[in-house]
Enzyme design. Structure first.
Site, short mmCIF file in Angstrom:
data_model
loop_
_atom_site.label_atom_id
_atom_site.label_comp_id
_atom_site.label_asym_id
_atom_site.label_seq_id
_atom_site.Cartn_x
_atom_site.Cartn_y
_atom_site.Cartn_z
CG HIS A 233 -11.08 -34.17 -32.80
ND1 HIS A 233 -11.44 -34.53 -31.64
CD2 HIS A 233 -10.04 -34.04 -33.36
CE1 HIS A 233 -10.38 -35.13 -31.09
NE2 HIS A 233 -9.62 -34.90 -32.38
CG ASP B 147 1.94 -36.42 -33.35
OD1 ASP B 147 1.18 -37.19 -33.47
OD2 ASP B 147 1.85 -35.43 -33.74
CG ASN B 148 0.04 -39.74 -35.34
OD1 ASN B 148 -0.29 -39.54 -34.31
ND2 ASN B 148 -0.69 -39.71 -35.92
CG ASN C 127 -0.43 -37.47 -30.42
OD1 ASN C 127 -0.27 -38.10 -31.26
ND2 ASN C 127 0.21 -36.14 -29.95
CD GLU D 153 -2.98 -36.27 -36.57
OE1 GLU D 153 -3.18 -37.57 -37.23
OE2 GLU D 153 -1.86 -36.15 -35.82
CG HIS E 236 -7.05 -36.39 -34.44
ND1 HIS E 236 -7.06 -35.75 -33.23
CD2 HIS E 236 -5.35 -36.62 -34.71
CE1 HIS E 236 -6.04 -35.67 -32.46
NE2 HIS E 236 -5.02 -35.75 -33.17
CG ASN F 228 -3.85 -38.08 -30.22
OD1 ASN F 228 -3.19 -37.86 -31.17
ND2 ASN F 228 -3.26 -36.23 -30.34
C1 NAG Z 1 -0.40 -38.59 -34.82
O1 NAG Z 1 -0.02 -37.28 -34.67
C2 NAG Z 1 -1.41 -36.44 -33.81
C3 NAG Z 1 -0.74 -35.28 -33.63
O2 NAG Z 1 -0.73 -34.86 -32.52
C4 NAG Z 1 -2.53 -36.82 -33.11
O3 NAG Z 1 -3.51 -36.47 -32.78
C5 NAG Z 1 -2.85 -38.44 -33.85
O4 NAG Z 1 -3.69 -39.43 -32.89
C6 NAG Z 1 -1.66 -39.86 -34.05
N1 NAG Z 1 -2.27 -40.64 -34.57
C7 NAG Z 1 -1.65 -41.39 -34.65
C8 NAG Z 1 -2.26 -42.85 -35.57
O5 NAG Z 1 -0.95 -41.85 -33.40
#
Ligand code: NAG
Ligand code: NAG
Length: 357
Positions: A134, A270-271, A225, A53, A114, A169
Protein backbone atom coordinates in the site's frame (compact mmCIF):
# COMPACT_ATOMS: atom_id res chain seq x y z
CA UNK A 1 -49.11 14.50 6.50
CA UNK A 2 -45.76 15.17 4.80
CA UNK A 3 -44.27 15.79 8.21
CA UNK A 4 -45.71 12.56 9.61
CA UNK A 5 -44.27 10.66 6.67
CA UNK A 6 -40.86 12.20 7.30
CA UNK A 7 -41.00 11.33 10.99
CA UNK A 8 -41.99 7.79 10.08
CA UNK A 9 -39.18 7.48 7.57
CA UNK A 10 -36.64 8.82 10.06
CA UNK A 11 -37.98 6.34 12.61
CA UNK A 12 -37.70 3.45 10.17
CA UNK A 13 -34.17 4.54 9.27
CA UNK A 14 -33.12 4.79 12.94
CA UNK A 15 -34.60 1.37 13.68
CA UNK A 16 -32.71 -0.03 10.71
CA UNK A 17 -29.49 1.64 11.86
CA UNK A 18 -29.99 0.43 15.41
CA UNK A 19 -30.47 -3.12 14.24
CA UNK A 20 -27.36 -2.88 12.08
CA UNK A 21 -25.34 -1.48 15.01
CA UNK A 22 -26.49 -4.31 17.28
CA UNK A 23 -25.52 -6.82 14.62
CA UNK A 24 -22.20 -5.06 14.09
CA UNK A 25 -21.48 -5.19 17.84
CA UNK A 26 -22.05 -8.90 17.73
CA UNK A 27 -20.22 -9.46 14.48
CA UNK A 28 -17.16 -7.46 15.46
CA UNK A 29 -16.91 -9.19 18.90
CA UNK A 30 -16.80 -5.72 20.48
CA UNK A 31 -17.00 -7.03 24.02
CA UNK A 32 -15.56 -10.54 23.80
CA UNK A 33 -12.84 -11.50 26.31
CA UNK A 34 -10.84 -14.69 25.91
CA UNK A 35 -9.62 -17.41 28.23
CA UNK A 36 -5.85 -17.72 27.98
CA UNK A 37 -4.44 -20.83 26.33
CA UNK A 38 -0.73 -21.25 27.02
CA UNK A 39 1.83 -23.02 24.87
CA UNK A 40 5.20 -24.11 26.25
CA UNK A 41 8.46 -23.35 24.42
CA UNK A 42 7.50 -19.95 23.00
CA UNK A 43 9.61 -16.85 22.66
CA UNK A 44 9.34 -13.52 20.86
CA UNK A 45 11.57 -13.05 17.83
CA UNK A 46 14.40 -10.54 18.34
CA UNK A 47 14.25 -7.36 16.31
CA UNK A 48 10.62 -7.54 15.18
CA UNK A 49 8.78 -4.71 16.92
CA UNK A 50 6.57 -3.07 14.30
CA UNK A 51 4.39 -5.87 13.00
CA UNK A 52 4.68 -9.22 11.30
CA UNK A 53 1.49 -9.05 9.31
CA UNK A 54 2.03 -12.07 7.15
CA UNK A 55 4.37 -15.05 7.20
CA UNK A 56 5.19 -17.49 4.42
CA UNK A 57 7.56 -20.42 4.87
CA UNK A 58 9.56 -22.08 2.09
CA UNK A 59 9.76 -25.91 1.99
CA UNK A 60 13.38 -25.64 3.29
CA UNK A 61 12.32 -23.75 6.45
CA UNK A 62 13.19 -20.18 5.43
CA UNK A 63 10.36 -17.87 6.50
CA UNK A 64 9.47 -14.47 5.03
CA UNK A 65 7.79 -12.03 7.42
CA UNK A 66 6.18 -8.76 6.28
CA UNK A 67 6.56 -5.93 8.79
CA UNK A 68 5.56 -2.29 9.10
CA UNK A 69 2.09 -2.25 7.56
CA UNK A 70 0.32 1.11 7.53
CA UNK A 71 -3.38 0.45 7.17
CA UNK A 72 -6.21 2.99 7.37
CA UNK A 73 -7.58 3.19 10.91
CA UNK A 74 -5.06 0.74 12.32
CA UNK A 75 -2.62 1.53 15.10
CA UNK A 76 1.15 1.60 14.43
CA UNK A 77 4.09 2.05 16.82
CA UNK A 78 6.13 3.58 13.99
CA UNK A 79 3.80 5.28 11.51
CA UNK A 80 6.56 6.92 9.47
CA UNK A 81 8.94 3.97 9.34
CA UNK A 82 9.00 2.19 5.98
CA UNK A 83 8.01 -1.45 5.90
CA UNK A 84 10.41 -4.32 5.45
CA UNK A 85 10.56 -8.05 4.81
CA UNK A 86 12.39 -10.19 7.36
CA UNK A 87 13.93 -13.57 6.68
CA UNK A 88 14.32 -16.16 9.41
CA UNK A 89 15.74 -19.66 9.15
CA UNK A 90 13.67 -22.13 11.17
CA UNK A 91 16.45 -24.74 10.96
CA UNK A 92 18.56 -22.73 13.40
CA UNK A 93 18.60 -23.34 17.12
CA UNK A 94 18.38 -19.64 18.00
CA UNK A 95 16.27 -17.77 15.50
CA UNK A 96 17.77 -14.54 14.21
CA UNK A 97 15.51 -12.60 11.83
CA UNK A 98 17.35 -10.36 9.37
CA UNK A 99 15.97 -7.65 7.10
CA UNK A 100 16.10 -8.72 3.47
CA UNK A 101 17.84 -6.35 1.13
CA UNK A 102 15.68 -5.17 -1.77
CA UNK A 103 17.24 -4.49 -5.16
CA UNK A 104 17.73 -0.92 -6.31
CA UNK A 105 14.98 0.74 -8.29
CA UNK A 106 12.21 -0.16 -5.85
CA UNK A 107 10.84 2.67 -3.69
CA UNK A 108 11.40 1.43 -0.14
CA UNK A 109 10.33 4.74 1.43
CA UNK A 110 6.65 4.03 0.66
CA UNK A 111 6.81 0.29 1.23
CA UNK A 112 3.85 -0.89 3.34
CA UNK A 113 3.79 -4.66 2.94
CA UNK A 114 0.64 -6.62 3.68
CA UNK A 115 -0.20 -10.15 2.45
CA UNK A 116 2.54 -12.42 1.10
CA UNK A 117 2.57 -15.46 -1.14
CA UNK A 118 5.32 -17.68 -2.50
CA UNK A 119 5.39 -19.24 -5.95
CA UNK A 120 8.10 -21.75 -6.81
CA UNK A 121 8.77 -22.45 -10.48
CA UNK A 122 8.92 -26.24 -10.77
CA UNK A 123 11.27 -26.14 -13.77
CA UNK A 124 14.14 -24.17 -12.27
CA UNK A 125 13.19 -23.81 -8.58
CA UNK A 126 13.05 -20.01 -8.86
CA UNK A 127 11.33 -18.57 -5.79
CA UNK A 128 8.95 -15.68 -6.44
CA UNK A 129 7.67 -13.65 -3.50
CA UNK A 130 4.40 -11.81 -4.11
CA UNK A 131 3.80 -8.89 -1.74
CA UNK A 132 0.65 -6.81 -1.38
CA UNK A 133 1.81 -3.22 -0.95
CA UNK A 134 0.00 0.00 0.00
CA UNK A 135 2.34 2.76 -1.22
CA UNK A 136 -0.39 5.26 -0.35
CA UNK A 137 -3.17 5.01 2.16
CA UNK A 138 -5.85 4.09 -0.36
CA UNK A 139 -3.84 2.37 -3.01
CA UNK A 140 -2.90 -1.25 -3.53
CA UNK A 141 -0.27 -2.82 -5.70
CA UNK A 142 1.09 -6.33 -5.94
CA UNK A 143 4.90 -6.42 -6.06
CA UNK A 144 6.61 -9.48 -7.51
CA UNK A 145 10.16 -10.20 -6.34
CA UNK A 146 12.59 -12.97 -7.15
CA UNK A 147 14.33 -14.30 -4.05
CA UNK A 148 18.04 -14.95 -4.40
CA UNK A 149 19.05 -17.14 -1.48
CA UNK A 150 22.78 -16.98 -2.27
CA UNK A 151 22.84 -13.19 -2.15
CA UNK A 152 20.05 -12.82 0.42
CA UNK A 153 18.24 -10.26 -1.70
CA UNK A 154 14.79 -9.67 -3.14
CA UNK A 155 15.09 -8.60 -6.76
CA UNK A 156 12.10 -6.49 -7.76
CA UNK A 157 10.60 -7.73 -11.02
CA UNK A 158 7.24 -6.07 -11.41
CA UNK A 159 4.58 -3.81 -9.91
CA UNK A 160 1.03 -4.85 -10.74
CA UNK A 161 -1.77 -2.29 -10.58
CA UNK A 162 -5.26 -2.86 -11.85
CA UNK A 163 -8.68 -1.26 -11.34
CA UNK A 164 -9.95 -4.63 -10.03
CA UNK A 165 -7.20 -4.68 -7.39
CA UNK A 166 -8.48 -1.65 -5.47
CA UNK A 167 -8.22 -2.71 -1.80
CA UNK A 168 -6.09 -5.79 -1.80
CA UNK A 169 -5.52 -7.57 1.47
CA UNK A 170 -3.98 -10.90 0.69
CA UNK A 171 -2.97 -13.04 -2.26
CA UNK A 172 -2.23 -16.59 -3.24
CA UNK A 173 0.09 -17.00 -6.20
CA UNK A 174 -0.87 -19.62 -8.79
CA UNK A 175 1.75 -18.84 -11.47
CA UNK A 176 4.87 -16.67 -11.96
CA UNK A 177 2.62 -13.69 -12.75
CA UNK A 178 -0.85 -14.84 -11.73
CA UNK A 179 -2.68 -14.96 -8.42
CA UNK A 180 -5.97 -14.79 -6.57
CA UNK A 181 -6.37 -11.66 -4.42
CA UNK A 182 -8.92 -10.60 -1.82
CA UNK A 183 -10.26 -7.05 -1.77
CA UNK A 184 -11.25 -6.40 1.85
CA UNK A 185 -13.44 -3.35 1.18
CA UNK A 186 -15.58 -2.06 -1.63
CA UNK A 187 -14.93 1.60 -0.77
CA UNK A 188 -11.42 3.04 -0.74
CA UNK A 189 -12.48 6.09 1.32
CA UNK A 190 -11.89 5.55 5.04
CA UNK A 191 -15.25 6.90 6.28
CA UNK A 192 -17.20 5.01 3.65
CA UNK A 193 -15.26 1.87 4.61
CA UNK A 194 -16.48 2.25 8.15
CA UNK A 195 -20.07 2.74 7.02
CA UNK A 196 -19.67 -0.33 4.82
CA UNK A 197 -18.59 -2.38 7.82
CA UNK A 198 -21.25 -0.93 10.08
CA UNK A 199 -24.01 -1.73 7.63
CA UNK A 200 -22.59 -5.19 7.03
CA UNK A 201 -22.54 -4.84 3.25
CA UNK A 202 -21.33 -8.02 1.60
CA UNK A 203 -19.52 -6.23 -1.17
CA UNK A 204 -15.98 -7.56 -0.99
CA UNK A 205 -14.58 -10.12 -3.37
CA UNK A 206 -11.89 -12.39 -4.73
CA UNK A 207 -10.22 -11.46 -8.02
CA UNK A 208 -8.21 -13.68 -10.33
CA UNK A 209 -5.33 -11.86 -11.98
CA UNK A 210 -3.12 -12.90 -14.86
CA UNK A 211 -1.47 -10.60 -17.40
CA UNK A 212 -4.08 -11.53 -20.02
CA UNK A 213 -7.20 -12.05 -17.92
CA UNK A 214 -8.55 -10.29 -14.82
CA UNK A 215 -11.88 -11.35 -13.33
CA UNK A 216 -13.92 -11.22 -10.16
CA UNK A 217 -14.29 -14.92 -9.29
CA UNK A 218 -16.15 -14.82 -5.97
CA UNK A 219 -18.12 -12.17 -4.14
CA UNK A 220 -20.52 -11.70 -1.24
CA UNK A 221 -18.00 -11.40 1.60
CA UNK A 222 -18.27 -8.84 4.44
CA UNK A 223 -14.50 -8.43 4.67
CA UNK A 224 -12.53 -10.90 2.56
CA UNK A 225 -9.15 -11.23 4.21
CA UNK A 226 -6.72 -14.15 4.27
CA UNK A 227 -6.60 -16.45 1.27
CA UNK A 228 -4.78 -19.76 0.87
CA UNK A 229 -4.78 -22.84 -1.33
CA UNK A 230 -5.17 -26.49 -0.35
CA UNK A 231 -2.09 -28.70 -0.78
CA UNK A 232 -3.73 -30.57 -3.67
CA UNK A 233 -4.35 -27.14 -5.31
CA UNK A 234 -8.04 -27.95 -5.85
CA UNK A 235 -9.50 -25.60 -3.23
CA UNK A 236 -9.14 -21.99 -2.20
CA UNK A 237 -9.82 -20.97 1.40
CA UNK A 238 -10.97 -17.41 2.11
CA UNK A 239 -11.23 -15.89 5.60
CA UNK A 240 -14.11 -13.44 6.04
CA UNK A 241 -12.92 -11.43 9.03
CA UNK A 242 -16.13 -9.75 10.13
CA UNK A 243 -18.33 -12.74 9.25
CA UNK A 244 -15.96 -14.90 11.34
CA UNK A 245 -16.02 -17.61 8.69
CA UNK A 246 -13.65 -19.68 6.61
CA UNK A 247 -15.06 -20.20 3.12
CA UNK A 248 -14.07 -23.26 1.12
CA UNK A 249 -14.21 -22.64 -2.64
CA UNK A 250 -13.54 -25.10 -5.42
CA UNK A 251 -11.15 -23.92 -8.10
CA UNK A 252 -12.07 -24.75 -11.70
CA UNK A 253 -9.88 -25.13 -14.79
CA UNK A 254 -11.13 -21.74 -16.03
CA UNK A 255 -10.07 -20.18 -12.66
CA UNK A 256 -13.62 -19.47 -11.47
CA UNK A 257 -14.40 -20.41 -7.86
CA UNK A 258 -17.57 -22.01 -6.57
CA UNK A 259 -18.62 -22.21 -2.94
CA UNK A 260 -18.32 -25.64 -1.29
CA UNK A 261 -18.91 -24.83 2.35
CA UNK A 262 -18.67 -22.13 5.01
CA UNK A 263 -17.23 -22.84 8.46
CA UNK A 264 -18.43 -20.53 11.26
CA UNK A 265 -15.90 -19.59 13.96
CA UNK A 266 -16.07 -17.32 17.01
CA UNK A 267 -13.06 -15.09 16.41
CA UNK A 268 -12.34 -12.50 13.74
CA UNK A 269 -10.26 -14.67 11.40
CA UNK A 270 -7.47 -12.86 9.66
CA UNK A 271 -4.77 -14.68 7.70
CA UNK A 272 -4.85 -18.31 6.69
CA UNK A 273 -2.08 -20.77 6.09
CA UNK A 274 -2.13 -24.46 5.28
CA UNK A 275 0.12 -27.01 6.98
CA UNK A 276 2.20 -28.40 4.08
CA UNK A 277 2.04 -31.94 5.54
CA UNK A 278 -1.36 -32.37 7.17
CA UNK A 279 -3.40 -29.83 5.20
CA UNK A 280 -4.73 -28.33 8.46
CA UNK A 281 -5.67 -24.65 8.24
CA UNK A 282 -3.96 -22.32 10.72
CA UNK A 283 -5.14 -18.80 11.34
CA UNK A 284 -4.26 -15.84 13.48
CA UNK A 285 -7.42 -14.18 14.73
CA UNK A 286 -8.56 -11.13 16.63
CA UNK A 287 -10.49 -12.00 19.78
CA UNK A 288 -12.05 -8.54 20.08
CA UNK A 289 -12.76 -5.95 17.39
CA UNK A 290 -13.07 -2.88 19.63
CA UNK A 291 -9.61 -3.22 21.19
CA UNK A 292 -8.24 -3.49 17.69
CA UNK A 293 -9.99 -0.39 16.39
CA UNK A 294 -9.21 1.75 19.44
CA UNK A 295 -5.70 0.91 20.67
CA UNK A 296 -5.12 1.25 24.41
CA UNK A 297 -1.76 0.12 25.83
CA UNK A 298 -3.44 -0.52 29.21
CA UNK A 299 -5.97 -2.88 27.70
CA UNK A 300 -4.45 -4.06 24.43
CA UNK A 301 -5.94 -6.34 21.79
CA UNK A 302 -5.07 -9.99 22.33
CA UNK A 303 -3.94 -12.82 20.15
CA UNK A 304 -5.57 -16.10 19.21
CA UNK A 305 -4.27 -18.97 17.10
CA UNK A 306 -6.79 -21.44 15.75
CA UNK A 307 -6.21 -24.74 13.97
CA UNK A 308 -8.90 -26.30 11.77
CA UNK A 309 -8.49 -29.99 11.00
CA UNK A 310 -10.40 -31.91 8.33
CA UNK A 311 -12.24 -28.89 6.96
CA UNK A 312 -13.54 -30.97 4.05
CA UNK A 313 -15.17 -33.53 6.34
CA UNK A 314 -18.62 -33.26 7.92
CA UNK A 315 -17.04 -32.59 11.31
CA UNK A 316 -14.07 -30.25 11.09
CA UNK A 317 -12.18 -29.95 14.40
CA UNK A 318 -11.57 -26.38 15.52
CA UNK A 319 -8.97 -25.96 18.29
CA UNK A 320 -7.66 -22.81 19.95
CA UNK A 321 -3.94 -23.58 20.15
CA UNK A 322 -2.87 -20.33 21.76
CA UNK A 323 -4.70 -17.38 23.28
CA UNK A 324 -3.20 -14.38 25.04
CA UNK A 325 -4.76 -11.18 26.44
CA UNK A 326 -2.15 -8.95 24.80
CA UNK A 327 0.38 -9.09 27.64
CA UNK A 328 2.70 -11.15 25.40
CA UNK A 329 1.36 -10.77 21.89
CA UNK A 330 -1.08 -8.23 20.44
CA UNK A 331 -3.34 -8.27 17.38
CA UNK A 332 -2.34 -11.59 15.85
CA UNK A 333 -2.93 -11.91 12.13
CA UNK A 334 -1.40 -15.15 11.01
CA UNK A 335 -0.02 -18.48 12.13
CA UNK A 336 2.18 -20.72 10.01
CA UNK A 337 3.68 -24.10 10.79
CA UNK A 338 6.73 -25.91 9.53
CA UNK A 339 8.12 -29.11 11.09
CA UNK A 340 6.96 -28.54 14.68
CA UNK A 341 7.66 -24.82 14.48
CA UNK A 342 4.81 -22.34 14.84
CA UNK A 343 5.26 -18.69 13.88
CA UNK A 344 2.58 -16.19 14.88
CA UNK A 345 2.46 -12.75 13.25
CA UNK A 346 0.73 -9.52 14.27
CA UNK A 347 -0.54 -6.33 12.59
CA UNK A 348 1.72 -3.87 14.41
CA UNK A 349 3.34 -5.74 17.32
CA UNK A 350 5.93 -8.49 17.68
CA UNK A 351 6.23 -12.05 16.32
CA UNK A 352 6.12 -15.26 18.34
CA UNK A 353 7.91 -18.54 17.71
CA UNK A 354 6.85 -21.76 19.45
CA UNK A 355 8.24 -25.26 19.28
CA UNK A 356 5.25 -27.60 19.03
CA UNK A 357 5.34 -30.94 20.88
C1 NAG B 1 -3.29 -11.12 7.24
O1 NAG B 1 -4.12 -10.28 7.94
C2 NAG B 1 -3.99 -8.94 7.64
C3 NAG B 1 -4.79 -8.05 8.57
O2 NAG B 1 -6.07 -7.80 8.14
C4 NAG B 1 -4.34 -8.79 6.23
O3 NAG B 1 -4.28 -7.47 5.90
C5 NAG B 1 -3.40 -9.62 5.39
O4 NAG B 1 -3.65 -9.57 4.07
C6 NAG B 1 -3.47 -11.02 5.79
N1 NAG B 1 -2.49 -11.80 5.11
C7 NAG B 1 -2.72 -13.02 4.80
C8 NAG B 1 -1.63 -13.78 4.13
O5 NAG B 1 -3.79 -13.54 4.99
C1 NAG C 1 -16.03 -22.30 -15.43
O1 NAG C 1 -16.07 -23.69 -15.15
C2 NAG C 1 -17.14 -24.06 -14.30
C3 NAG C 1 -16.98 -25.55 -13.94
O2 NAG C 1 -16.72 -26.32 -15.05
C4 NAG C 1 -18.46 -23.74 -14.97
O3 NAG C 1 -19.54 -24.11 -14.13
C5 NAG C 1 -18.51 -22.24 -15.24
O4 NAG C 1 -19.69 -21.93 -15.94
C6 NAG C 1 -17.31 -21.80 -16.05
N1 NAG C 1 -17.33 -20.34 -16.12
C7 NAG C 1 -16.90 -19.65 -17.17
C8 NAG C 1 -17.01 -18.16 -17.06
O5 NAG C 1 -16.45 -20.18 -18.16
Amino acid sequence: MGKLLKVTLVGVFLAFLGERIVRFTHRANLFREIEPVELPNCHLLDGIEYGSEDIEILPNGLAFISSGLKYPGMFSFAPSRPGEIFLVDLNEENLRPSTLRISRGFDISTFSPHGLSIYIDENDDTVYLFVVNHPHISKSTVEIFKFSEDENVLVHLKTIKHASLYNVNDIVAVGPESFYATNDHYFTDFTLRFVEMLLGLRWTNVVYYSPSDVREVATGFHYANGIAMSNNRRFIYVADLSDKTINVLEKHANWTLSSVKVLQLEALVDNLSVDPVTGDIWTGAHPNGLKLLKYNAENPPGAEVIRVQNIHSDNPIVTTIYANDGSVLQASTCASVWEKNLLVGTIFHKALHCKLE
